[in-house]
Design a protein around this motif. Structure first.
Motif, PDB file in Angstrom:
ATOM      1  N   LEU A  67       0.528   6.510 -11.397  1.00 45.08           N
ATOM      2  CA  LEU A  67      -0.460   5.444 -11.240  1.00 45.08           C
ATOM      3  C   LEU A  67      -0.321   4.774  -9.875  1.00 45.08           C
ATOM      4  O   LEU A  67      -1.311   4.602  -9.151  1.00 45.08           O
ATOM      5  CB  LEU A  67      -0.283   4.404 -12.355  1.00 45.08           C
ATOM      6  N   ILE A  68       0.900   4.431  -9.504  1.00 45.37           N
ATOM      7  CA  ILE A  68       1.151   3.770  -8.224  1.00 45.37           C
ATOM      8  C   ILE A  68       0.725   4.666  -7.066  1.00 45.37           C
ATOM      9  O   ILE A  68       0.038   4.220  -6.140  1.00 45.37           O
ATOM     10  CB  ILE A  68       2.642   3.375  -8.100  1.00 45.37           C
ATOM     11  N   SER A  69       1.125   5.926  -7.110  1.00 43.29           N
ATOM     12  CA  SER A  69       0.815   6.819  -5.990  1.00 43.29           C
ATOM     13  C   SER A  69      -0.688   7.043  -5.851  1.00 43.29           C
ATOM     14  O   SER A  69      -1.220   7.014  -4.735  1.00 43.29           O
ATOM     15  CB  SER A  69       1.573   8.145  -6.112  1.00 43.29           C
TER      16      SER A  69
ATOM     17  N   LYS B   6       3.857  -6.054 -16.850  1.00 41.20           N
ATOM     18  CA  LYS B   6       2.499  -6.610 -16.821  1.00 41.20           C
ATOM     19  C   LYS B   6       2.052  -6.849 -15.378  1.00 41.20           C
ATOM     20  O   LYS B   6       0.919  -6.519 -15.013  1.00 41.20           O
ATOM     21  CB  LYS B   6       2.477  -7.916 -17.619  1.00 41.20           C
ATOM     22  N   GLN B   7       2.949  -7.404 -14.558  1.00 41.91           N
ATOM     23  CA  GLN B   7       2.625  -7.642 -13.147  1.00 41.91           C
ATOM     24  C   GLN B   7       2.329  -6.331 -12.417  1.00 41.91           C
ATOM     25  O   GLN B   7       1.402  -6.254 -11.611  1.00 41.91           O
ATOM     26  CB  GLN B   7       3.779  -8.370 -12.444  1.00 41.91           C
ATOM     27  N   LEU B   8       3.119  -5.299 -12.714  1.00 42.83           N
ATOM     28  CA  LEU B   8       2.897  -4.003 -12.076  1.00 42.83           C
ATOM     29  C   LEU B   8       1.530  -3.446 -12.453  1.00 42.83           C
ATOM     30  O   LEU B   8       0.769  -3.012 -11.580  1.00 42.83           O
ATOM     31  CB  LEU B   8       3.998  -3.015 -12.462  1.00 42.83           C
ATOM     32  N   TYR B   9       1.213  -3.462 -13.748  1.00 38.44           N
ATOM     33  CA  TYR B   9      -0.084  -2.933 -14.176  1.00 38.44           C
ATOM     34  C   TYR B   9      -1.237  -3.749 -13.583  1.00 38.44           C
ATOM     35  O   TYR B   9      -2.239  -3.183 -13.147  1.00 38.44           O
ATOM     36  CB  TYR B   9      -0.190  -2.902 -15.705  1.00 38.44           C
TER      37      TYR B   9
ATOM     38  N   VAL C  52      -5.452  -3.019  -7.155  1.00 39.05           N
ATOM     39  CA  VAL C  52      -5.549  -2.040  -6.064  1.00 39.05           C
ATOM     40  C   VAL C  52      -6.681  -1.051  -6.350  1.00 39.05           C
ATOM     41  O   VAL C  52      -7.475  -0.725  -5.461  1.00 39.05           O
ATOM     42  CB  VAL C  52      -4.204  -1.307  -5.852  1.00 39.05           C
ATOM     43  N   ILE C  53      -6.790  -0.592  -7.585  1.00 39.45           N
ATOM     44  CA  ILE C  53      -7.854   0.358  -7.951  1.00 39.45           C
ATOM     45  C   ILE C  53      -9.220  -0.304  -7.827  1.00 39.45           C
ATOM     46  O   ILE C  53     -10.173   0.299  -7.307  1.00 39.45           O
ATOM     47  CB  ILE C  53      -7.620   0.918  -9.368  1.00 39.45           C
ATOM     48  N   MET C  54      -9.338  -1.546  -8.277  1.00 34.96           N
ATOM     49  CA  MET C  54     -10.633  -2.250  -8.185  1.00 34.96           C
ATOM     50  C   MET C  54     -11.022  -2.500  -6.729  1.00 34.96           C
ATOM     51  O   MET C  54     -12.180  -2.306  -6.346  1.00 34.96           O
ATOM     52  CB  MET C  54     -10.585  -3.555  -8.977  1.00 34.96           C
ATOM     53  N   VAL C  55     -10.062  -2.911  -5.899  1.00 32.42           N
ATOM     54  CA  VAL C  55     -10.335  -3.111  -4.474  1.00 32.42           C
ATOM     55  C   VAL C  55     -10.724  -1.776  -3.837  1.00 32.42           C
ATOM     56  O   VAL C  55     -11.659  -1.714  -3.023  1.00 32.42           O
ATOM     57  CB  VAL C  55      -9.115  -3.744  -3.761  1.00 32.42           C
ATOM     58  N   SER C  56     -10.027  -0.722  -4.213  1.00 37.16           N
ATOM     59  CA  SER C  56     -10.353   0.613  -3.687  1.00 37.16           C
ATOM     60  C   SER C  56     -11.776   1.014  -4.053  1.00 37.16           C
ATOM     61  O   SER C  56     -12.528   1.497  -3.200  1.00 37.16           O
ATOM     62  CB  SER C  56      -9.384   1.663  -4.234  1.00 37.16           C
ATOM     63  N   ALA C  57     -12.130   0.826  -5.316  1.00 41.29           N
ATOM     64  CA  ALA C  57     -13.479   1.195  -5.765  1.00 41.29           C
ATOM     65  C   ALA C  57     -14.546   0.403  -5.017  1.00 41.29           C
ATOM     66  O   ALA C  57     -15.553   0.971  -4.557  1.00 41.29           O
ATOM     67  CB  ALA C  57     -13.604   0.979  -7.277  1.00 41.29           C
ATOM     68  N   ALA C  58     -14.320  -0.896  -4.858  1.00 40.54           N
ATOM     69  CA  ALA C  58     -15.278  -1.720  -4.117  1.00 40.54           C
ATOM     70  C   ALA C  58     -15.353  -1.274  -2.656  1.00 40.54           C
ATOM     71  O   ALA C  58     -16.450  -1.190  -2.079  1.00 40.54           O
ATOM     72  CB  ALA C  58     -14.890  -3.191  -4.214  1.00 40.54           C
TER      73      ALA C  58
END
Length: 193
Positions: A101-103, A12-15, A21-27
């Motif tokens: 996903l991580i990469s 859960k922590q990983l997801y 990270v994806i949300m920060v990237s998108a912003a």
């Protein structure tokens, strides 16, 4: 602390971390790029350098890491057991999904956004520092900083985010699968003893 977390909690922590990270990237893409198409222009799927640079770098890193694991005491590269706890009982298809996903998430942020706007060195240092569990382990910190720099370097050379994504994925997948196979081998050995 890791030992007290359940498999479900770690997953859960990983997801949640990767979603963040994806949300920060998108912003950051919306903030830093004039046009969203400028960001998408960093991805070139038909580029043969994905194989030549991405796969080659991954092989070099995997071999270097294996040499370090062979010749250095284990306490120097022990991450506190989080990777072992995360990947030892995970099915291979799930490991492949997680490492993809991580990469993608990390390379999108660190190479696609940060390196594009603040440079190779700064993005590499931010990448290493955000892998904070390595900060107290000097060898792991040097390794993650060097790998981050190399991923950034092949991105600089190619201008294609698929190249570092490929290298990052292969590196993570190989070591995650190695953890899984060692766990299976140990369980099989224990059953026969």
């Amino acid at each position: 602390m890791i030992q007290h977390l359940s498999d479900r909690d770690i997953l859960k922590q990983l997801y949640m971390t990767q979603l963040l990270v994806i949300m920060v990237s998108a912003a950051a893409v919306l903030f830093f790029f004039q046009n969203i198409s400028d960001f998408f222009s960093l991805w070139h799927i038909r580029d043969t350098r994905i194989i030549w640079y991405g796969v080659s770098l991954a092989v070099i890193v995997v071999l270097a890491d294996m040499a370090i694991m062979k010749w250095c005491p284990s306490h120097l590269y022990d991450d506190g057991g989080i990777n072992k706890k995360l990947f030892s009982k995970r099915p291979i298809p799930h490991i492949i999904f997680l490492t993809l996903l991580i990469s993608f998430a990390e390379e999108m942020l660190f190479r696609g956004v940060l390196q594009t706007h603040i440079g190779l060195w700064a993005a590499s240092i931010v990448f290493a520092v955000l892998h904070f569990r390595y900060l107290t382990k000097w060898l792991l910190f040097i390794m993650v900083t060097a790998i981050s720099f190399l991923l950034g370097l092949i991105y600089e050379w190619t201008g294609n985010l698929f190249v570092p994504v490929t290298a990052h994925f292969i590196i993570d997948a190989v070591f995650a699968c190695q953890i899984r196979f060692e766990h299976v081998r140990r369980d099989t050995h224990d059953e026969h003893v």
